[in-house]
Scaffold this active site. Structure first.
Site, PDB file in Angstrom:
ATOM      1  N   GLU A 147      29.948  26.633  90.986  1.00  0.00           N
ATOM      2  CA  GLU A 147      28.980  25.585  90.658  1.00  0.00           C
ATOM      3  C   GLU A 147      27.614  25.878  91.268  1.00  0.00           C
ATOM      4  OE1 GLU A 147      29.556  23.477  88.360  1.00  0.00           O
ATOM      5  OE2 GLU A 147      31.585  24.258  88.242  1.00  0.00           O
TER       6      GLU A 147
ATOM      7  N   GLU B  69      28.994  31.084  81.889  1.00  0.00           N
ATOM      8  CA  GLU B  69      30.201  31.175  82.691  1.00  0.00           C
ATOM      9  C   GLU B  69      30.405  32.571  83.239  1.00  0.00           C
ATOM     10  OE1 GLU B  69      32.042  28.559  83.630  1.00  0.00           O
ATOM     11  OE2 GLU B  69      30.432  27.502  82.639  1.00  0.00           O
TER      12      GLU B  69
ATOM     13  N   ASP C 244      30.540  33.288  87.104  1.00  0.00           N
ATOM     14  CA  ASP C 244      31.687  33.973  87.701  1.00  0.00           C
ATOM     15  C   ASP C 244      31.218  35.102  88.612  1.00  0.00           C
ATOM     16  OD1 ASP C 244      33.405  32.311  86.364  1.00  0.00           O
ATOM     17  OD2 ASP C 244      34.020  33.798  84.871  1.00  0.00           O
TER      18      ASP C 244
END
Length: 505
Positions: free
Chosen positions: A157, A222, A226
């Protein structure tokens, strides 16, 4: 701890702010793909290792500046708090804040000032919102088996924030419907109450097509999050393999649970994503296994609260202590908390004593001991014990709140008032502090203080009409106190401006 939602119900009958009453209804039509800050990304590189970040926020670009993001994030958090149940567990709040602080030091986040909200919800979810807002559902503790797995979600996050995915989404979609913070709010409210799938189920075919277009962009978000998150974990001395392990935990949840975790609704996990995370971690240096004891103590607090009754929690932790257990201290601590809640303070003390003998200065154990004293109505020992602990650790938020609460329960309202008044200057943005301070002011006979503290509480929870009502009462009562009168009048002007800005979300 006190459930602050009761104040909202008394104040407004149902939802506290009329402007936001329609958010649940409109959320279904607003990009459910924005649940966790995973907004579309404008990528200009060949692979995820060399994504070039555009220059954002300058006066000529027309994009969202960092200052504007901070302003919007602060307003967003107020609105979010007005709609969901947040935790008032000071020890848990302190743990999550400290965990994020450590990770932020090793992340590429430029502004490491964060606002942390812990949502009282057993679903597995976490989110990041522009302006440095990070939210964690208590259910995340139930899914993450160790501290590194928990931290891997937080690091992910933080990566969304550091890469400014929200601002970059505006650049990517200049000529299409822009994602909005109001949409993010509505979707997250659904995730924290009715469940994110309700929003998805209600979408029309047209909206679903628009969402699919956004998710094509957000997959790149994403991938980047990651990468950055795993790098942050490794730099912080945590196991980078934990990210892949956590993804596997989530994938199992899709197979064995009726509905997948909220986190997966916008962070879809595939076998490829797990393999990529493991491959990336394998390229990094091995990290020695760390002691997750502190995490497991916090997890025990969540597990006690998650049981239907304290008696059921007692049975569960008793069974764990009798069996083979890698986290015996956490199981014993959970049993102590459960027995205290179940009205068995003597049994709780018997189980707590071995933990205190081994680590007498541990804040979690000191607070548990004080709670046993309070359950026995031994207020003198409770306050004395906590006063000594605060003297030894004067910046510990959980101990300070524990001491104030002990004085409050003992009827020492002046003492509690002094502690909370000072603490409110340190944690001006903490609703739990203002809530208890308002109650304490009332019982100590400071009526102007009641209105001022309740106004601050309602401001932090986005209930501006009630905040103004309390400020007006305070202004009227403080007419002979020039300084207080001036402060409250200025605060009224601030709140009126906040109301206007709320409509811009």
């Amino acid at each position: 701890m006190t459930d602050h939602s009761s104040m909202f119900r008394r104040a407004s009958g149902h939802h506290p702010c009329a402007y936001w009453q329609n958010l649940r209804r409109c959320a279904a039509g607003i990009t459910a793909g924005l649940l966790l800050g995973a907004a579309p990304i404008a990528a200009t590189a060949q692979d995820d290792n060399h994504i070039q970040l555009p220059q954002l926020g300058d006066t000529s670009s027309g994009l969202v500046s960092r200052a504007r993001e901070n302003e919007l994030g602060e307003m967003w958090l107020r609105m979010f708090r007005s709609q969901v149940r947040t935790s008032s567990d000071a020890l848990l709040q302190q743990y999550v804040e400290n965990s994020l602080k450590v990770l932020a030091e090793y992340s590429p986040l430029e502004d490491k000032t964060l606002d942390v909200v812990v949502v009282k919800n057993d679903t597995m979810n976490a989110f990041a919102v522009p302006g440095g807002v990070v939210g964690v559902h208590t259910g995340l503790f139930l899914f993450a088996e160790n501290e590194d797995q928990f931290a891997s979600v937080l690091a992910h996050e933080l990566a969304h924030l550091s890469q400014r995915h929200y601002a970059r989404s505006l650049e990517a979609q200049r000529n299409s419907t822009l994602p909005t913070l109001a949409g993010m709010l509505g979707a997250l409210v659904l995730a924290a109450t009715a469940g994110g799938d309700a929003g998805i189920a209600a979408m029309t075919a047209t909206q679903a097509a628009a969402l699919d277009n956004q998710l094509r962009f957000s997959r790149q978000n994403e991938q980047e999050a990651d990468r950055v998150g795993i790098e942050t974990l490794a730099k912080a001395g945590m196991d980078p393999q934990a990210a892949g392990e956590m993804f596997e935990q989530m994938l199992k949840a899709t197979r064995y649970y009726r509905r997948p975790p909220e986190f997966l609704l916008t962070h879809p996990v595939t076998e490829k994503r797990i393999a990529d995370a493991k491959l990336r971690a394998n390229r990094m240096d091995k990290v020695p296994l760390r002691d997750s004891r502190e995490y497991h103590l916090m997890r025990a607090r969540i597990r006690v609260a998650a049981e239907a009754t304290p008696q059921q929690a007692v049975k569960r932790f008793q069974a764990e202590l009798l069996g083979v257990n890698d986290n015996e201290d956490a199981a014993r601590y959970g049993l102590v908390l459960a027995q205290t809640s179940a009205g068995k303070p003597d049994e709780a003390l018997d189980n707590l004593q071995p933990l205190l003998d081994k680590e007498p200065d541990k804040d979690a154990f000191i607070l548990a001991r004080a709670d046993i004293d309070l359950a026995r109505h031994d207020y003198t020992n409770a306050t004395r014990r906590l006063e000594k602990a605060v003297e030894n650790n004067p910046k510990n938020h959980a101990l300070i709140m524990g001491l104030a609460n002990a004085h409050f329960k003992a009827g020492n309202y002046m003492a509690a008032e002094r502690i909370l008044s000072k603490h409110s200057r340190v944690r001006r943005k903490d609703p739990a502090v203002w809530y208890l301070l308002a109650e304490t002011h009332g019982l100590a006979g400071d009526i102007v203080g009641v209105h001022e503290a309740r106004a601050e509480y309602y401001i932090l929870n986005g209930v501006f009409d009630k905040a103004l009502q309390h400020l007006r009462h305070g202004v009227r009562l403080a007419k002979n106190d020039y300084q207080t009168h001036a402060i409250l009048e200025q605060r009224m002007k601030d709140v009126i401006k906040m109301q206007e800005k709320a409509k811009e979300l």
